[in-house]
Design an enzyme around this catalytic site. Structure first.
Site, PDB file in Angstrom:
ATOM      1  N   SER A  11       0.870  -1.186   0.000  1.00 14.96           N
ATOM      2  CA  SER A  11       0.000   0.000   0.000  1.00 14.96           C
ATOM      3  C   SER A  11       0.900   1.226   0.000  1.00 14.96           C
ATOM      4  CB  SER A  11      -0.878   0.027   1.258  1.00 14.96           C
ATOM      5  OG  SER A  11      -1.689  -1.115   1.332  1.00 14.96           O
ATOM      6  N   LYS A  49       0.503   5.525   8.342  1.00 15.16           N
ATOM      7  CA  LYS A  49       1.161   5.717   7.037  1.00 15.16           C
ATOM      8  C   LYS A  49       0.109   5.832   5.921  1.00 15.16           C
ATOM      9  CE  LYS A  49       2.110   2.054   4.906  1.00 15.16           C
ATOM     10  NZ  LYS A  49       1.436   1.210   3.904  1.00 15.16           N
ATOM     11  N   LYS A  51      -7.320   1.841  -2.614  1.00 18.66           N
ATOM     12  CA  LYS A  51      -6.838   1.397  -1.298  1.00 18.66           C
ATOM     13  C   LYS A  51      -6.821   2.575  -0.318  1.00 18.66           C
ATOM     14  CE  LYS A  51      -4.756  -1.145   1.871  1.00 18.66           C
ATOM     15  NZ  LYS A  51      -5.363  -2.285   2.544  1.00 18.66           N
TER      16      LYS A  51
HETATM   17  N1  LIG Z   1      -0.648  -6.343   7.698  1.00 20.72           N
HETATM   18  C1  LIG Z   1      -1.849  -6.225   7.116  1.00 20.72           C
HETATM   19  O1  LIG Z   1      -2.876  -6.675   7.675  1.00 20.72           O
HETATM   20  C2  LIG Z   1      -1.986  -5.578   5.785  1.00 20.72           C
HETATM   21  C3  LIG Z   1      -0.918  -4.912   5.231  1.00 20.72           C
HETATM   22  N2  LIG Z   1      -1.046  -4.266   4.021  1.00 20.72           N
HETATM   23  C4  LIG Z   1       0.068  -3.556   3.411  1.00 20.72           C
HETATM   24  O2  LIG Z   1       0.982  -4.511   2.913  1.00 20.72           O
HETATM   25  C5  LIG Z   1       2.302  -3.980   3.002  1.00 20.72           C
HETATM   26  C6  LIG Z   1       3.181  -4.965   3.772  1.00 20.72           C
HETATM   27  O3  LIG Z   1       2.665  -5.049   5.094  1.00 20.72           O
HETATM   28  P1  LIG Z   1       3.171  -6.136   6.140  1.00 20.72           P
HETATM   29  O4  LIG Z   1       3.485  -7.397   5.448  1.00 20.72           O
HETATM   30  O5  LIG Z   1       2.176  -6.119   7.238  1.00 20.72           O
HETATM   31  O6  LIG Z   1       4.517  -5.435   6.639  1.00 20.72           O
HETATM   32  P2  LIG Z   1       5.768  -6.106   7.364  1.00 20.72           P
HETATM   33  O7  LIG Z   1       6.491  -4.985   8.009  1.00 20.72           O
HETATM   34  O8  LIG Z   1       5.321  -7.260   8.186  1.00 20.72           O
HETATM   35  O9  LIG Z   1       6.615  -6.711   6.160  1.00 20.72           O
HETATM   36  C7  LIG Z   1       7.418  -5.933   5.323  1.00 20.72           C
HETATM   37  C8  LIG Z   1       8.546  -6.795   4.781  1.00 20.72           C
HETATM   38  O10 LIG Z   1       9.299  -6.009   3.879  1.00 20.72           O
HETATM   39  C9  LIG Z   1      10.670  -6.158   4.180  1.00 20.72           C
HETATM   40  N3  LIG Z   1      11.351  -4.907   3.843  1.00 20.72           N
HETATM   41  C10 LIG Z   1      11.103  -3.682   4.353  1.00 20.72           C
HETATM   42  N4  LIG Z   1      11.881  -2.767   3.766  1.00 20.72           N
HETATM   43  C11 LIG Z   1      12.646  -3.423   2.877  1.00 20.72           C
HETATM   44  C12 LIG Z   1      13.636  -3.001   1.956  1.00 20.72           C
HETATM   45  N5  LIG Z   1      13.963  -1.696   1.860  1.00 20.72           N
HETATM   46  N6  LIG Z   1      14.203  -3.939   1.206  1.00 20.72           N
HETATM   47  C13 LIG Z   1      13.845  -5.244   1.301  1.00 20.72           C
HETATM   48  N7  LIG Z   1      12.893  -5.687   2.159  1.00 20.72           N
HETATM   49  C14 LIG Z   1      12.320  -4.775   2.929  1.00 20.72           C
HETATM   50  C15 LIG Z   1      10.731  -6.450   5.639  1.00 20.72           C
HETATM   51  O11 LIG Z   1      11.908  -7.173   5.854  1.00 20.72           O
HETATM   52  P3  LIG Z   1      12.891  -6.881   7.088  1.00 20.72           P
HETATM   53  O12 LIG Z   1      12.531  -8.032   7.970  1.00 20.72           O
HETATM   54  O13 LIG Z   1      14.239  -6.999   6.532  1.00 20.72           O
HETATM   55  O14 LIG Z   1      12.589  -5.518   7.651  1.00 20.72           O
HETATM   56  C16 LIG Z   1       9.474  -7.268   5.849  1.00 20.72           C
HETATM   57  O15 LIG Z   1       9.678  -8.648   5.664  1.00 20.72           O
HETATM   58  C17 LIG Z   1       2.198  -2.613   3.643  1.00 20.72           C
HETATM   59  O16 LIG Z   1       2.202  -1.620   2.638  1.00 20.72           O
HETATM   60  C18 LIG Z   1       0.869  -2.668   4.350  1.00 20.72           C
HETATM   61  O17 LIG Z   1       0.317  -1.372   4.484  1.00 20.72           O
HETATM   62  C19 LIG Z   1      -2.222  -4.355   3.313  1.00 20.72           C
HETATM   63  C20 LIG Z   1      -3.313  -5.011   3.841  1.00 20.72           C
HETATM   64  C21 LIG Z   1      -3.303  -5.642   5.117  1.00 20.72           C
END
Ligand SMILES: NC(=O)C1=CN([C@@H]2O[C@H](COP(=O)(O)OP(=O)(O)OC[C@H]3O[C@@H](n4cnc5c(N)ncnc54)[C@H](OP(=O)(O)O)[C@@H]3O)[C@@H](O)[C@H]2O)C=CC1
Ligand SMILES: NC(=O)C1=CN([C@@H]2O[C@H](COP(=O)(O)OP(=O)(O)OC[C@H]3O[C@@H](n4cnc5c(N)ncnc54)[C@H](OP(=O)(O)O)[C@@H]3O)[C@@H](O)[C@H]2O)C=CC1
Ligand SMILES: NC(=O)C1=CN([C@@H]2O[C@H](COP(=O)(O)OP(=O)(O)OC[C@H]3O[C@@H](n4cnc5c(N)ncnc54)[C@H](OP(=O)(O)O)[C@@H]3O)[C@@H](O)[C@H]2O)C=CC1
Lengths: 295, 295, 295, 295
Positions: D96, D239, D171
């Site tokens: 998102s 955010k 979204k």
């Molecule tokens: N959680 C929810 O219920 C929902 C979430 N969303 C959206 O989905 C997206 C993901 O959310 P969510 O999965 O909860 O978030 P998380 O923080 O759980 O996961 C994000 C992942 O991205 C990785 N990451 C972050 N920055 C980088 C980078 N610069 N390079 C490589 N990897 C990176 C992180 O790895 P590392 O471990 O290395 O930090 C982590 O595994 C967001 O935009 C959120 O708004 C949408 C609907 C529902």
């Protein structure tokens, strides 16, 4: 310090550059649209046809531009101010911009041996003309000392408020207060008018007590007359309130009152009245209250 | 005009009644709790043991009570002020109450041949002590003229702002501005502090420009020191902002900025800090921003 | 329970009284303006020419009136409902009014041996016509049991939510949510439209997820079409949001989101559109955003 | 379409990548922290040790990252996704993020002959696990058709809502509504509790009428229990509400209600509770109202 490059000869920049000429500096001006440069030449300055040319032999460069992206566009990049300003020179940005950008400019300057000050002003066009601006300066004490003769030609209240970015932060606090005071004054005036109380007399009493403010002194006349010829444009103030919001976000502050006032200022702009004075925030309160605003 | 009945000898009423004694009036005081009456007697006044007794032979009756229902309770009804004040006398309510109630009191007075003025004040307890209050008066010109000697013993800025209720409306506008200015000042101070800018110097610059206000001059010290010993209590200010909201509703006005500020003041009270100074609105902005407030 | 006095035969009251006739009750109706009474007679009811006459031989009295002062005017006083309703009868106020007034009515009833219920409804005019209202009831369990046959003729979801006033409190919570959801839906629709996204498809996706709501299902069509023929009038909703504000104040609650939504609804009314549907809150967001609203 | 590179194996990404494996795709995963990659391998996927390696031979690349800067960091630059994804491949960002960034990614992809879709989701972690997400897709019809088999393995409601950026805009509208509904539900619950009405029964009635919402169905239990184990984190929602604010600004929209709700969500984060569920917005309303919140 003799040669000053001055970039941005608009409402504020034009009279400021002219005051520097009057104070004996050799001012080389640049502005995107040409007539402003010619006016400076008529006032005793010199013309440059690019940023690079303007700053090439300057001891100090000044910018007075609308917003952060404008300053970044002028200061950074291969054709930019920092790329062509001689090492050892001083760069003073006097625009009202985001403190984070001011900090970045100071860092970029340091890489090229250029000291940078953020030095936004208040006092408006009248203050610019009469060399009576207030100047809030962020940067090192040394750089501040170097710039003092220049500031002395532009303003009367000149304060070094802290390190790089601090000048812009204080300016943001200024705009927070002014924007909020304007919205509140508009609401107070409509309250008085709607109750049938003659507002002139009432505002005189209010001015003498705890409710008094410079905004009340200077802006209630324009609000009562619904006369919004711009002294400070609503779109510039909306920009400044976005800087406040960004600062608040970075510091994880929640600031409800100015957020509300900012929405009213944004509504002035959204309605196409961004070029009116910021006192036109009154028209939005009128609109919400079912009064047909004049503009 | 010689005998003055004075009802409500609290923070404001006690020094005001004492000043009337000093000015040569024969002051008969009444207050629900007894010690306040005894203090007035010590200061040279006389004691009454009921409202009816206090006003029975008065030429002028004054009330200085917290809120609209208190004034209604004292002024109306079979045991009330208007039922026992001699015909031809003058009734001056100096509390800060709802303008609609002030208008109703004037009408109730007219039925009993009593002229009524609404005459709320600003200047706080220091102003009450030093007889330097600002007094905003609503009512007829004749009644205003009759009350002037009394007002002269209490304040310095004395203005007849319009017909019945107009005094209270102007007082409401005053509280709108002050309440809003306090909230904005709190937000500006937190912005400066969070950015690491020393706020004292910054606020001095701001005070000199368009952002200046009496609230900034008088209240920033207390806010920076987080010292909220009451000069004007937050719960009284919350009450006044409800009057503003009620006035707005009756005039079908939508006033977003003061509504937001009022919520912050209500939060001070809801948190149990209604007896702190209204500057404690800072603590609510701190709370929202994850800073632990002192009180 | 056979004879029911029904006071207030407006948009809601008329079909409700008719449904009681259909269910076999002997309904005696009263309304200030006469045609509504004649319509009830045409539907099989009986006419009364005063509140006193209507309730004189009733076992149950029902009121369905705009606001708290209206209910107080009808229920209290020497010519009022409680003064003429036989001892032992039941009084059910189905208007949406202030819970504090509902509590006061219950106390006034108790003094005359009349049990009182507050039983506001939701479901709108369609629900009133089709006898499918939701009814939120405050009062004693006994009184609720007595009223159930009557409620069964008017609605489908009938819930005893607590003691006197509780029905009105739940109704206030209902109006808080609906008013807020409408304002948010308006803001979401303008966001989609301004970005050039076709809102119909987008809203269908949103309806299926966590963003879904009954307001979205039932009101987005009208908002997209800018068609604001009233299903529930904005001025009634503004009144209900004042009840929410008053409840919040009495409980010393600070409720920022609904306060903002209430201002938008107040602005609909202030602009002279109080007789449009509450979905017209969209027009105020348009106005703030510089879009010319249709009405 | 066989080889899918999946970057970002967090709360959402991990179960989504696993579902793609189950659906028969050859999934090469990359995540900054290593354990998440090993989990994917355990589920039948393959590991990559850099973005470049992950996408080098992929037909489709997917990103599921927190915020706009993360996606820009991964997608752009010499070591980035677009620099190493084979020409003719498809890039689907399911995070998102800001619609403006989505539009910029589509343009950057076009320069390298890579089609780009923005395809944010709703449904939360449970929806990700059970492959029942809603997916809002922006981009060309051709690219959407190519991605459908992949989407079919992840969700059930899959809608092509418009050109590049449109998915993110929808979204944003979703998050506007959800964030606002949560704040309103919190306010309604506190209103009921403070009035002493048992909220469970009351909320059941409300759910059946115009006040009903999916947020009420799914979140009132957690709010009543003050149990804020994260289903969707408050900091992610804050955010998303910044994205809404940015979109509004670019479209010159003034959206008061969601602005207020956003401040409450920001206050959750400012208080150090960004890792709680977004329903924790209740704690901020409690705080403002002088109730000590549990967390
Ligand atoms: N959680 C929810 O219920 C929902 C979430 N969303 C959206 O989905 C997206 C993901 O959310 P969510 O999965 O909860 O978030 P998380 O923080 O759980 O996961 C994000 C992942 O991205 C990785 N990451 C972050 N920055 C980088 C980078 N610069 N390079 C490589 N990897 C990176 C992180 O790895 P590392 O471990 O290395 O930090 C982590 O595994 C967001 O935009 C959120 O708004 C949408 C609907 C529902
Ligand atoms: N006006 C006031 O009362 C006050 C203004 N300020 C602040 O001062 C700053 C300047 O304001 P003001 O003078 O009113 O603004 P103006 O818009 O009047 O002037 C800005 C000048 O900058 C030039 N310019 C803009 N962008 C560029 C660019 N990218 N490269 C080169 N030149 C450029 C414009 O030239 P062109 O004609 O080519 O567009 C114009 O002459 C702002 O930050 C404002 O907030 C502070 C206090 C008071
Ligand atoms: N304090 C300030 O700085 C300022 C206050 N004001 C306004 O002036 C008014 C008075 O304020 P303040 O003096 O501070 O308030 P206080 O609460 O200090 O004093 C109120 C007095 O009224 C008495 N009182 C209250 N209700 C009744 C009643 N029903 N019958 C008889 N006596 C009663 C109280 O007596 P008891 O002890 O029996 O309760 C008390 O002595 C308020 O409207 C306030 O808003 C205006 C400007 C400044």
């Amino acid at each position: 310090m003799r040669v000053i490059a001055f970039i941005g000869l608009g409402t504020m920049g034009a009279p400021m550059a002219a005051n520097l000429v009057k104070a004996g500096f050799d001012v080389v001006g640049y502005n995107r649209s040409r007539p402003a440069v010619e006016n400076l030449v008529a006032a005793g300055g010199r013309a440059a046809s690019s940023v690079a040319e303007a700053v090439a032999s300057a001891e100090v460069a000044v910018t007075m531009l609308p917003d952060s992206p404008d300053v970044e566009a002028v200061a950074l990049g291969p054709d930019g101010l920092l790329a062509h300003l001689p090492a050892g020179a001083l760069y003073v940005d006097m625009s009202s911009i985001n403190p984070a950008v001011a900090v970045a400019l100071a860092a970029a300057g340091a890489q090229r041996d250029v000291e940078v000050l953020d030095a936004p002003v208040s006092g408006g066009e009248p203050g610019a003309r009469s060399a009576s601006l207030s100047i809030m300066v962020g940067g090192t004490a040394e750089a501040f000392a170097r710039a003092e003769p220049l500031f002395a030609a532009l303003g009367t209240t000149i304060v070094h408020v802290g390190p790089a970015g601090a000048g812009q932060t204080v300016k943001a606090a200024n705009q927070l207060l002014v924007g909020g005071h304007l919205a509140l004054l508009a609401e107070a005036i409509l309250l008085l008018e709607a109750a049938g109380v003659a507002p002139e007399g009432a505002l005189r009493v209010l001015a003498g007590g705890l409710a008094g403010s410079t905004v009340l002194d200077r802006k209630s006349g324009a609000m009562l007359a619904r006369s919004f010829a711009p002294s400070f444009r609503a779109d510039l103030h909306a920009k400044d309130l976005r800087i406040v919001a960004d600062l608040a976000r970075r510091s994880s502050l929640v600031l409800p009152t100015v957020s509300t006032a900012a929405q009213l200022m944004n509504a002035v702009v959204a309605r196409g009245n961004g070029d009116l004075d910021h006192a036109a925030v009154l028209t939005v309160v009128e609109l919400l209250s079912g009064r047909e605003p004049t503009p």
